[in-house]
Write an enzyme that holds these catalytic residues in place. Sequence first.
Site, PDB file in Angstrom:
ATOM      1  N   ASP A  17       0.799  -0.798   0.288  1.00 49.42           N
ATOM      2  CA  ASP A  17       0.738   0.168   0.140  1.00 49.42           C
ATOM      3  C   ASP A  17       1.032   1.122   0.063  1.00 49.42           C
ATOM      4  O   ASP A  17       0.108   2.072   0.309  1.00 49.42           O
ATOM      5  CB  ASP A  17      -1.248   0.125   1.456  1.00 49.42           C
ATOM      6  CG  ASP A  17      -0.297   0.361   3.002  1.00 49.42           C
ATOM      7  OD1 ASP A  17       0.868  -0.190   2.382  1.00 49.42           O
ATOM      8  OD2 ASP A  17      -0.795   0.052   3.352  1.00 49.42           O
ATOM      9  N   HIS A  74      24.070   6.397 -18.843  1.00 50.66           N
ATOM     10  CA  HIS A  74      22.860   5.917 -18.206  1.00 50.66           C
ATOM     11  C   HIS A  74      23.002   5.230 -16.361  1.00 50.66           C
ATOM     12  O   HIS A  74      22.357   4.462 -16.391  1.00 50.66           O
ATOM     13  CB  HIS A  74      21.577   5.442 -18.611  1.00 50.66           C
ATOM     14  CG  HIS A  74      20.992   6.640 -19.798  1.00 50.66           C
ATOM     15  ND1 HIS A  74      20.162   5.278 -20.617  1.00 50.66           N
ATOM     16  CD2 HIS A  74      21.117   7.174 -20.438  1.00 50.66           C
ATOM     17  CE1 HIS A  74      19.451   6.349 -21.712  1.00 50.66           C
ATOM     18  NE2 HIS A  74      20.551   7.587 -20.874  1.00 50.66           N
ATOM     19  N   ASP A 125      25.992  14.039 -13.290  1.00 57.49           N
ATOM     20  CA  ASP A 125      24.447  14.540 -13.736  1.00 57.49           C
ATOM     21  C   ASP A 125      23.692  13.964 -13.172  1.00 57.49           C
ATOM     22  O   ASP A 125      23.074  13.093 -13.051  1.00 57.49           O
ATOM     23  CB  ASP A 125      24.410  13.337 -15.447  1.00 57.49           C
ATOM     24  CG  ASP A 125      23.518  13.433 -16.345  1.00 57.49           C
ATOM     25  OD1 ASP A 125      22.399  14.761 -16.230  1.00 57.49           O
ATOM     26  OD2 ASP A 125      23.414  13.276 -17.816  1.00 57.49           O
ATOM     27  N   ASP A 147      19.071  19.663 -15.431  1.00 59.64           N
ATOM     28  CA  ASP A 147      19.818  19.300 -16.114  1.00 59.64           C
ATOM     29  C   ASP A 147      20.755  19.677 -16.301  1.00 59.64           C
ATOM     30  O   ASP A 147      21.668  20.188 -17.661  1.00 59.64           O
ATOM     31  CB  ASP A 147      18.769  17.600 -17.271  1.00 59.64           C
ATOM     32  CG  ASP A 147      19.926  16.779 -18.161  1.00 59.64           C
ATOM     33  OD1 ASP A 147      20.924  16.259 -17.342  1.00 59.64           O
ATOM     34  OD2 ASP A 147      19.315  16.996 -19.197  1.00 59.64           O
ATOM     35  N   HIS A 173      26.348   9.197 -28.409  1.00 61.88           N
ATOM     36  CA  HIS A 173      24.516  10.108 -28.475  1.00 61.88           C
ATOM     37  C   HIS A 173      24.535  11.898 -29.076  1.00 61.88           C
ATOM     38  O   HIS A 173      25.577  12.229 -29.480  1.00 61.88           O
ATOM     39  CB  HIS A 173      24.634  10.616 -26.786  1.00 61.88           C
ATOM     40  CG  HIS A 173      25.448  11.276 -26.065  1.00 61.88           C
ATOM     41  ND1 HIS A 173      25.368  13.099 -25.667  1.00 61.88           N
ATOM     42  CD2 HIS A 173      26.600  11.181 -25.024  1.00 61.88           C
ATOM     43  CE1 HIS A 173      26.274  13.425 -25.556  1.00 61.88           C
ATOM     44  NE2 HIS A 173      26.991  12.264 -24.808  1.00 61.88           N
ATOM     45  N   HIS A 209      19.068  17.559 -25.990  1.00 57.96           N
ATOM     46  CA  HIS A 209      17.283  18.257 -26.089  1.00 57.96           C
ATOM     47  C   HIS A 209      16.450  19.499 -25.292  1.00 57.96           C
ATOM     48  O   HIS A 209      16.997  20.192 -24.425  1.00 57.96           O
ATOM     49  CB  HIS A 209      16.853  16.522 -25.224  1.00 57.96           C
ATOM     50  CG  HIS A 209      18.056  16.883 -23.875  1.00 57.96           C
ATOM     51  ND1 HIS A 209      17.172  17.054 -22.564  1.00 57.96           N
ATOM     52  CD2 HIS A 209      19.165  16.042 -23.115  1.00 57.96           C
ATOM     53  CE1 HIS A 209      17.327  16.910 -21.371  1.00 57.96           C
ATOM     54  NE2 HIS A 209      18.489  16.585 -22.266  1.00 57.96           N
ATOM     55  N   HIS A 241      13.464  15.703 -20.490  1.00 56.41           N
ATOM     56  CA  HIS A 241      13.448  15.591 -22.174  1.00 56.41           C
ATOM     57  C   HIS A 241      12.598  15.765 -22.175  1.00 56.41           C
ATOM     58  O   HIS A 241      10.826  14.987 -22.593  1.00 56.41           O
ATOM     59  CB  HIS A 241      13.788  13.876 -22.849  1.00 56.41           C
ATOM     60  CG  HIS A 241      14.949  13.369 -22.093  1.00 56.41           C
ATOM     61  ND1 HIS A 241      15.475  12.036 -22.184  1.00 56.41           N
ATOM     62  CD2 HIS A 241      15.972  13.764 -21.748  1.00 56.41           C
ATOM     63  CE1 HIS A 241      16.608  12.052 -22.067  1.00 56.41           C
ATOM     64  NE2 HIS A 241      17.135  13.360 -22.044  1.00 56.41           N
ATOM     65  N   GLU A 246      25.213  19.176 -24.626  1.00 60.10           N
ATOM     66  CA  GLU A 246      25.982  18.614 -23.344  1.00 60.10           C
ATOM     67  C   GLU A 246      26.806  17.343 -24.562  1.00 60.10           C
ATOM     68  O   GLU A 246      27.296  16.339 -23.909  1.00 60.10           O
ATOM     69  CB  GLU A 246      24.907  17.825 -22.695  1.00 60.10           C
ATOM     70  CG  GLU A 246      23.819  17.148 -23.546  1.00 60.10           C
ATOM     71  CD  GLU A 246      22.319  16.051 -22.905  1.00 60.10           C
ATOM     72  OE1 GLU A 246      23.189  14.751 -21.752  1.00 60.10           O
ATOM     73  OE2 GLU A 246      21.475  16.181 -22.482  1.00 60.10           O
ATOM     74  N   TYR A 289      33.433   9.269 -24.396  1.00 58.47           N
ATOM     75  CA  TYR A 289      33.647   7.750 -23.563  1.00 58.47           C
ATOM     76  C   TYR A 289      34.443   7.142 -24.198  1.00 58.47           C
ATOM     77  O   TYR A 289      34.418   6.346 -25.192  1.00 58.47           O
ATOM     78  CB  TYR A 289      32.003   7.863 -23.699  1.00 58.47           C
ATOM     79  CG  TYR A 289      31.388   8.756 -23.169  1.00 58.47           C
ATOM     80  CD1 TYR A 289      31.126   9.023 -21.928  1.00 58.47           C
ATOM     81  CD2 TYR A 289      30.749   9.532 -23.929  1.00 58.47           C
ATOM     82  CE1 TYR A 289      30.440  10.609 -21.955  1.00 58.47           C
ATOM     83  CE2 TYR A 289      29.382  10.202 -23.632  1.00 58.47           C
ATOM     84  CZ  TYR A 289      29.774  10.726 -22.232  1.00 58.47           C
ATOM     85  OH  TYR A 289      28.718  12.140 -22.457  1.00 58.47           O
ATOM     86  N   ARG A 313      31.484  14.504 -19.663  1.00 57.93           N
ATOM     87  CA  ARG A 313      30.394  15.430 -19.914  1.00 57.93           C
ATOM     88  C   ARG A 313      30.089  16.479 -20.091  1.00 57.93           C
ATOM     89  O   ARG A 313      30.586  16.368 -18.288  1.00 57.93           O
ATOM     90  CB  ARG A 313      28.910  14.142 -19.333  1.00 57.93           C
ATOM     91  CG  ARG A 313      28.204  15.052 -21.030  1.00 57.93           C
ATOM     92  CD  ARG A 313      26.267  14.434 -21.449  1.00 57.93           C
ATOM     93  NE  ARG A 313      26.211  13.342 -19.587  1.00 57.93           N
ATOM     94  CZ  ARG A 313      25.768  12.662 -19.439  1.00 57.93           C
ATOM     95  NH1 ARG A 313      26.700  11.292 -19.719  1.00 57.93           N
ATOM     96  NH2 ARG A 313      25.122  12.049 -18.642  1.00 57.93           N
ATOM     97  N   GLU A 349      27.627  20.154 -19.487  1.00 59.56           N
ATOM     98  CA  GLU A 349      26.091  19.699 -19.890  1.00 59.56           C
ATOM     99  C   GLU A 349      25.288  21.061 -18.672  1.00 59.56           C
ATOM    100  O   GLU A 349      25.447  21.650 -18.468  1.00 59.56           O
ATOM    101  CB  GLU A 349      25.394  18.510 -19.668  1.00 59.56           C
ATOM    102  CG  GLU A 349      23.631  18.610 -20.295  1.00 59.56           C
ATOM    103  CD  GLU A 349      23.183  17.735 -19.734  1.00 59.56           C
ATOM    104  OE1 GLU A 349      23.122  16.735 -18.668  1.00 59.56           O
ATOM    105  OE2 GLU A 349      21.714  17.754 -20.095  1.00 59.56           O
TER     106      GLU A 349
HETATM  107  N1  GLY Z   1      20.388  13.684 -17.597  1.00 55.97           N
HETATM  108  C1  GLY Z   1      19.729  12.848 -18.794  1.00 55.97           C
HETATM  109  C2  GLY Z   1      20.256  13.339 -19.454  1.00 55.97           C
HETATM  110  O1  GLY Z   1      21.181  14.125 -19.632  1.00 55.97           O
HETATM  111  O2  GLY Z   1      19.519  13.694 -20.756  1.00 55.97           O
HETATM  112 MN    MN Z   2      20.153  16.483 -20.641  1.00 50.13          MN
HETATM  113 MN    MN Z   3      22.116  15.239 -18.242  1.00 49.86          MN
END
Ligand code: GLY
Ligand code: MN
Ligand code: MN
Length: 439
Positions: free
Chosen positions: A41, A245, A262, A273, A352, A356, A363, A386, A390, A407, A409
């Site tokens: 619950d 991820h 991140d 983000d 990648h 976004h 996103h 971003e 890698y 990375r 961002e």
């Molecule tokens: N933290 C998810 C992205 O950077 O898209």
């Molecule tokens: Mn992002």
């Molecule tokens: Mn991110």
Amino acid sequence: MNHNRQIYRDRRAALLIQMRAQSGGGLAIVPTAPEVARNRDSLFPYRHDSYFYYVSGFPEPEAVVALVAGPDGDRHILFCREKNEEREIWDGFRYGPDAAREIFGFDETHPIAELERMLPELAADQPALYTPLGLFPAWDRKVTDLLNEVRNRIRTGVAAPEEIVDVRQPLDALRLVKDAHELTLMRRAAQISSGAHRRAMDRTRPGWHEYRVEAELAHEFLRSGAQAVAYSSIVAGGPNACVLHYRDNNRELQNGELLLVDAGCEYQSYASDITRTFPVNGKFTGPQKAVYELVLLAQLACIDAVKPGADFHDYHRVAERVLAQGFIDLGLCKGNLDEVLESGSYKQYYMHRAGHWLGMDVHDAGLYQIKGASQKLVPGMVLTVEPGAYIRPADNVPEEFWDIGVRIEDDVAVTATGCENLTAATPKSVAEVEAACRR
Ligand code: GLY
Ligand code: MN
Ligand code: MN
């Protein structure tokens, strides 16, 4: 008194205008998200649906907005839970229909229990029904039942909507361009997250586990008034930085490694983000610095490419070019720039997209491409920038670069002349990052 109610009313009016233009009027019904059980619950912390919240500002579960663009004008209707002293003792305050009408600026409000009775009347003789399709299975069944119920009444002389439109289509277009109110909230979300990254840089030590850094981030988010994380924080030390991820957050951080963080908070329904990568011991090694400065060069070039009139895809192309050239210069890719771009060999290290849309969802809503052509940037759009690199151990990679993952961002809003970096207060140059990592 909710002083923002006009903002939400204006958004509903914009949707109604769109419905009249596209379908000659109609009924829109937008439900909020269901509550979700975690186990037995216990429920997951409740998060409203972003489309619903965009047109209502209403935070409670079990609620539906109904908007009518009819021959007699517009109607803004909210269905919500009734006041209930017993439930409010256990679970907390509920607005109830009367207060909700005033505070959230609706023409009519009704108890949610009235929804099934009232919807067939609202939908009768409407040319179009606008609602999310395929978002919540229980809602899809309700919509099917509603249409069948209206069709059952055809012999009484009413017509069922002929056109069914996913309401997310017009709402996506509206959500893509942020208004001043949204930008104010996004600046605050960005500011809080920026503080969390500074705290992580300041406190992290060799021997800490990744989860301890995650706790520092969460501490800063919550003490600053954010309600939640906008997504699970990625705290990725050493080789984990090359797992895009990564979410386990349980490695012990080693002296000499990099840490990729991140993480961003959600503040009053708006996401931030941010990614930063810093040395666990506060000092970059030579190869780490070389890769970091390449990603930084790409990131700054990408930010320069964010301006009104540019294609959304432009800055990704900038990232590819700068990174590919850098990989050649570092001996990680063979051939000249055109060959490396053509063959895609750079994707061994950069796989990648460069960013976004960002808004209520990390996103966020909005098309990237319309009929095959890239979306053009206009003031008010918010996006992440971003790029990353890698470098996993491999036969074709000099060992000094193994397990380096970087990375960087930021969140940027398109302005009339270029863009505003909402996360600019987060240390970024090598000198700034090393200074923020006081050891
Ligand atoms: N933290 C998810 C992205 O950077 O898209
Ligand atoms: Mn992002
Ligand atoms: Mn991110």
